[in-house]
Enzyme design. Structure first.
Site, mmCIF file in Angstrom:
data_model
loop_
_atom_site.group_PDB
_atom_site.id
_atom_site.type_symbol
_atom_site.label_atom_id
_atom_site.label_comp_id
_atom_site.label_asym_id
_atom_site.label_seq_id
_atom_site.Cartn_x
_atom_site.Cartn_y
_atom_site.Cartn_z
ATOM 1 N N ASP A 17 32.229 -14.334 10.635
ATOM 2 C CA ASP A 17 31.871 -12.913 10.602
ATOM 3 C C ASP A 17 32.631 -12.295 9.427
ATOM 4 O O ASP A 17 33.863 -12.195 9.451
ATOM 5 C CB ASP A 17 32.274 -12.258 11.918
ATOM 6 N N HIS A 18 31.891 -11.858 8.394
ATOM 7 C CA HIS A 18 32.521 -11.376 7.172
ATOM 8 C C HIS A 18 33.257 -10.051 7.370
ATOM 9 O O HIS A 18 34.018 -9.608 6.493
ATOM 10 C CB HIS A 18 31.469 -11.208 6.065
ATOM 11 N N ARG A 19 33.060 -9.406 8.505
ATOM 12 C CA ARG A 19 33.767 -8.152 8.754
ATOM 13 C C ARG A 19 35.240 -8.391 9.086
ATOM 14 O O ARG A 19 36.058 -7.485 8.923
ATOM 15 C CB ARG A 19 33.089 -7.394 9.904
#
Length: 408
Positions: A380-382
């Site tokens: 998850d790039h967040r």
């Protein structure tokens, strides 16, 4: 009077279906007695009585109710139900007794009481829930009610004919001239959940992947040594058990990989709970090995063996399916060289594991054979960035290539 509500038996459970009552209405039950069988989004589970008293059943067999909805009451033999108490209060000059008309409750947006799936369908098809009359339990609006209002077929209950529609009329998109139409199959509750959660994950999580290859010659040699020892461990740790241990130790060093992104914040979980994907009949269930970083490889092997057996025979308990902070999905046993798995929300990442395969390589000037395993990390790039993911996956690889560190 003790009210029993639909329990939350898994992290993702939103509603449950009453399959059978294990005690009769009016029967005296004790704390811990098996009370009711409930079908959840993951499995069929037995719920035990949280208190002692005489059972008053409120939910019928076959009813699907939201988590928190009342399903039964426990009280003394001569104690009236809650609805009876209201009528007694009215007779004594208290507030008026409720009418026999069923009123559908509304949520904070003014929408009629509806199932989660009905609300999502209403949003997609532009249906005003306030104008619908629910046909579900206690007047609740179901997906079939929304489908009928929108003039579409219920995607699950295809045998239902919406009110006012001629059963001989078929939707325009269906070619009734075909006689070789393929058979259809209704989804189970577990399959519905998997479809919904995976769709939500792909639609809402900005994911990316990093991939590496681990040389597992030393790991295979260590496992062979364990197998050849007098009185080898039972069960013998599998490659996946070593992978779970390597991930757990790496997760302890990389707390964001063991976290979640929620509402603009990073949640960094205190415990390292590694989920393992287990193939059940027509479904994929993620069981949880709690505190995997503090367990030995042998203890992980025993727990993984127990969980896999429980998932496949349907006896898995709710705590065994809850609380995973990271997941390992291994298709190596099927000969697949790599897998790019979908993140299991709200986790930050999931590791896909491929099969060990023989590859020629130069070692000290000589051509030798070595065994490589492809590891793919979906992130998850967040919460995880490229460098974070690369360092975390490199940590896992180093531990697998130096397996003695996993036994310390």
């Amino acid at each position: 009077m003790t009210e029993i509500s639909m329990p939350r038996l898994s992290d993702s459970m939103e509603e449950g279906t009453i399959l059978s009552w294990l005690r009769e209405d009016g029967e005296h039950v004790a704390v811990g007695d098996e009370l009711v069988e409930i079908e959840t989004d993951k499995a069929t589970m037995t719920y035990e009585s949280p208190a002692e008293g005489v059972l008053r059943v409120l939910a019928r067999v076959g009813e699907t109710l939201a988590v928190g909805a009342p399903i039964a009451q426990l009280g003394a033999v001569d104690e009236p139900l809650a609805s009876d108490l209201e009528r007694v209060s009215h007779a004594q000059g208290g507030k008026p007794a409720p009418s026999s008309t069923v009123h559908v409750s509304t949520d904070g947006n003014g929408n009629a009481g509806a199932t989660p799936l009905a609300r999502r369908m209403a949003t997609v098809h532009g249906v005003d829930l306030d104008r619908l009359e629910g046909t579900g339990p206690r007047g609740r609006i179901t997906r079939a009610d929304v489908a009928a209002s929108a003039g579409i077929e219920d995607p699950v209950d295809t045998g239902r004919v919406p009110p006012g529609r001629d059963p001989e009329i078929r939707p325009a998109f269906r070619d009734t001239s075909r006689t070789d139409a393929p058979p259809t199959q209704d989804l189970t509750r577990v399959q519905q959940l998997i479809a919904r959660r995976m769709s939500e994950a792909k639609a809402t999580i900005p994911e990316f992947q990093v991939q590496t290859e681990a040389d597992i010659d030393a790991l295979l040699a260590l496992r062979a040594q364990l197998k050849d020892q007098p009185g080898p461990p039972d069960p013998l740790p599998s490659l996946n058990d070593f992978i779970v241990k390597a991930c757990a130790l790496a997760l302890r060093r990389h707390p964001r990989a063991n976290g979640s992104y929620r509402d603009g914040r990073f949640e960094l979980h205190e415990h390292v709970n590694v989920g393992i994907a287990v193939a059940a009949t027509d479904a994929l269930i993620v069981a949880t090995i709690a505190d995997a970083d503090t367990r030995s490889v042998g203890a992980i092997a025993c727990e993984a063996h127990r969980l896999a057996a429980a998932v496949r025979d349907g006896s898995v308990a709710p705590p065994d399916l809850a609380g995973a902070t990271f997941t390992v999905s291994n298709l190596g046993m099927y000969g697949m060289t790599a897998i790019t798995p979908v993140i299991n929300p709200p986790q930050a990442a999931i590791l896909g594991v491929g099969a060990a395969r023989a590859t020629p390589a130069l070692r000290d000037g000589e051509l030798v054979e070595r065994r490589l395993m492809t590891l793919t990390l979906s992130c998850d790039h967040r919460i995880l960035y490229g460098a974070d993911a690369a360092e975390f996956l490199s940590d896992i690889r180093r531990r697998l290539e130096s397996p003695l560190t996993l036994l310390l």
